[in-house]
Design a protein around this motif. Structure first.
Motif, PDB file in Angstrom:
ATOM      1  N   ASP A  18      -2.162  -2.187  -5.450  1.00 11.05           N
ATOM      2  CA  ASP A  18      -3.198  -1.522  -4.649  1.00 11.05           C
ATOM      3  C   ASP A  18      -3.349  -0.047  -4.978  1.00 11.05           C
ATOM      4  O   ASP A  18      -3.723   0.752  -4.109  1.00 11.05           O
ATOM      5  N   ARG A  19      -3.085   0.341  -6.212  1.00  9.44           N
ATOM      6  CA  ARG A  19      -3.276   1.745  -6.612  1.00  9.44           C
ATOM      7  C   ARG A  19      -4.676   1.994  -7.156  1.00  9.44           C
ATOM      8  O   ARG A  19      -5.168   3.122  -7.096  1.00  9.44           O
ATOM      9  N   VAL A  20      -5.307   0.964  -7.759  1.00 13.09           N
ATOM     10  CA  VAL A  20      -6.651   1.126  -8.290  1.00 13.09           C
ATOM     11  C   VAL A  20      -7.514  -0.034  -7.824  1.00 13.09           C
ATOM     12  O   VAL A  20      -7.023  -1.078  -7.403  1.00 13.09           O
ATOM     13  N   GLU A  21      -8.823   0.156  -7.935  1.00 16.18           N
ATOM     14  CA  GLU A  21      -9.781  -0.894  -7.605  1.00 16.18           C
ATOM     15  C   GLU A  21     -10.652  -1.128  -8.835  1.00 16.18           C
ATOM     16  O   GLU A  21     -11.266  -0.187  -9.368  1.00 16.18           O
ATOM     17  N   THR A  26      -4.136   3.884   2.301  1.00 17.94           N
ATOM     18  CA  THR A  26      -4.354   3.448   3.688  1.00 17.94           C
ATOM     19  C   THR A  26      -3.572   4.327   4.642  1.00 17.94           C
ATOM     20  O   THR A  26      -2.481   4.812   4.316  1.00 17.94           O
ATOM     21  N   CYS A  40     -11.660   2.702 -10.314  1.00 18.22           N
ATOM     22  CA  CYS A  40     -11.436   3.954  -9.573  1.00 18.22           C
ATOM     23  C   CYS A  40     -10.129   3.848  -8.819  1.00 18.22           C
ATOM     24  O   CYS A  40      -9.585   2.747  -8.624  1.00 18.22           O
ATOM     25  N   LEU A  41      -9.606   4.978  -8.397  1.00 18.96           N
ATOM     26  CA  LEU A  41      -8.414   4.979  -7.573  1.00 18.96           C
ATOM     27  C   LEU A  41      -8.744   4.416  -6.210  1.00 18.96           C
ATOM     28  O   LEU A  41      -9.833   4.649  -5.660  1.00 18.96           O
ATOM     29  N   ARG A  42      -7.802   3.665  -5.666  1.00 18.06           N
ATOM     30  CA  ARG A  42      -7.988   3.126  -4.322  1.00 18.06           C
ATOM     31  C   ARG A  42      -7.512   4.152  -3.298  1.00 18.06           C
ATOM     32  O   ARG A  42      -6.432   4.729  -3.440  1.00 18.06           O
ATOM     33  N   HIS A  84     -11.041   9.361  -8.544  1.00 17.91           N
ATOM     34  CA  HIS A  84     -11.543   8.657  -7.368  1.00 17.91           C
ATOM     35  C   HIS A  84     -12.962   8.134  -7.551  1.00 17.91           C
ATOM     36  O   HIS A  84     -13.406   7.260  -6.806  1.00 17.91           O
ATOM     37  N   ALA A 141       0.811  -1.205   0.000  1.00 19.18           N
ATOM     38  CA  ALA A 141       0.000   0.000   0.000  1.00 19.18           C
ATOM     39  C   ALA A 141       0.853   1.267   0.000  1.00 19.18           C
ATOM     40  O   ALA A 141       0.361   2.346   0.268  1.00 19.18           O
ATOM     41  N   GLU A 160      -3.497  -2.623 -10.051  1.00 20.89           N
ATOM     42  CA  GLU A 160      -4.313  -3.341  -9.067  1.00 20.89           C
ATOM     43  C   GLU A 160      -3.431  -4.194  -8.157  1.00 20.89           C
ATOM     44  O   GLU A 160      -3.665  -4.268  -6.945  1.00 20.89           O
TER      45      GLU A 160
END
Length: 379
Positions: free
Chosen positions: A361-364, A377, A372-374, A331, A310, A358
């Motif tokens: 963990d940069r996008v979902e 955290t 979209c952007l993640r 976002h 992350a 993905e």
């Protein structure tokens, strides 16, 4: 190129015989110019020797005319652009005829295959898994057949994503003929691939060979529905023999189209209920292949995964292409085809890049082909 056309047109030689002859003689230029005695010592039969020594110029002209069209290619086993996964199988084709983008053959692929006469649920599963895996950055590969195959192809095409169709005919012959428009669309948006020379018509003996290419190009094979005598089970067996992952969807005990999948699961295939089962299993090797593709295209490879997945900045923002892609996402959920349009990048590049983003963990990636952007955290 003429030397390859001569060798590929030699009757009775075949891809395996041609590979063996090239191993003995060194290269295709030497093979085509060798005398009859040398060719015979190399294990080439009399009919093939005659064709090599006195090739059919009309057939060679036909092949050359096909290759002269924009987007048409012949990838030989010695070419740097030959797909790396396919090169590793026990019997790789000596050459591939490709209509479309040959670089797409380097992308992480999942083969989706199944019955030509699936249930309504089978159609739905094929479309849903294909679209979702395509949105996760995997290229969907199948055989252009009726039923599950064509449903998988169309699901990603309709979302602006690439797909690969492997045929059991020549590159200028579409089988079934009803899918001619689909093949043309795939050639524009993805790639149509075959080992057979132009003009070759469909024969039952061609399709097991077609299936080995489908399996050989892919990281894994998903069988959606299959009867006990389905050709999809051949593809799954070949994939397992090639060391690839085999996934199978379970079904009702009363559905005859589920029996082949249940048999595969008993034999060790991964019982698959969601795309996450496939993504998690294939992500490590998919990331390596995605990096190899970017290097082949002349773009810098993405950075290795960090211990902290992350991490807010991992090098993507410094890559101009990734920066454009991230800016196009934002976002709020946005359709992937809109992202492709806004970023100005090609669909196959976006697919591979989204997979890498993905994994870091940069996008979902969301249902319905959206992304979209993640949110970062907090420590």
């Amino acid at each position: 190129m003429r030397d390859w056309l001569v060798a590929l047109r030699a009757p009775g030689l075949g891809h395996q015989g041609l590979r063996q002859a090239l191993e003995r003689l060194g290269d295709v230029h030497t093979l085509v110019r060798a005398d009859s005695a040398t060719l015979e010592r190399a294990g080439i039969g009399a009919e093939a020797i005659e064709a090599i020594r006195h090739p059919d110029e009309a057939l060679l002209a036909r092949d050359q005319r096909w290759l002269e069209h924009e987007g048409h290619h012949l990838l030989t086993l010695g070419d740097e652009d030959y797909p790396p996964l396919l090169r590793r199988i026990a019997s790789p084709p000596a050459a591939l005829w490709v209509a479309g983008d040959p670089a797409l053959l380097w992308t992480p692929q999942v083969a989706i295959v199944g019955s030509r006469n699936p249930t309504r649920g089978g159609f739905d599963h094929a479309g849903d898994f294909s679209a979702t895996l395509g949105a996760h950055g995997f290229t969907i590969t199948s055989g252009l057949a009726a039923g599950i195959d064509i449903t998988a192809h169309r699901a990603v095409l309709d979302r602006g994503l690439p797909t690969i169709a492997v045929m059991g005919t020549g590159p200028d012959v579409v089988y079934p003929a009803a899918h001619r428009d689909d093949a043309a669309r795939i050639a524009r948006q993805g790639a149509v691939v075959t080992e057979f020379t132009p003009g070759t018509t469909a024969r039952p003996s061609h399709f097991p060979g077609r299936n080995r290419i489908i399996a050989g190009l892919s990281l894994g094979v998903l069988v959606v529905e299959a009867g006990m005598k389905s050709g999809s089970l051949i593809t799954a067996r070949l994939a397992a023999e090639q060391g690839r992952e085999v996934f199978a969807l379970p079904g009702s005990l009363h559905n005859p189209m589920a029996k082949g999948c249940h048999r595969l699961i008993k034999q060790g295939a991964r019982l698959t209920e969601a795309t996450e089962d496939i993504v998690e299993a294939l992500a490590p090797v998919a990331a390596e292949l995605a990096d190899a593709l970017r290097e082949r295209l002349g773009a810098p490879a993405s950075v290795p995964a960090k211990a902290d997945a992350a991490a807010a900045h991992d090098g993507f923002d410094d890559d101009p292409d990734y920066a454009r892609l991230l800016e196009a996402i934002g976002h709020d959920p946005v359709a992937i085809d809109r992202v492709i349009e806004s970023s100005g990048l090609r669909a196959r590049e976006v697919s591979s890049m989204l997979l890498m983003l993905e994994l870091r963990d940069r996008v979902e990636l969301l249902p319905g082909g959206r992304v979209c952007l993640r949110a970062p955290t907090t420590p």
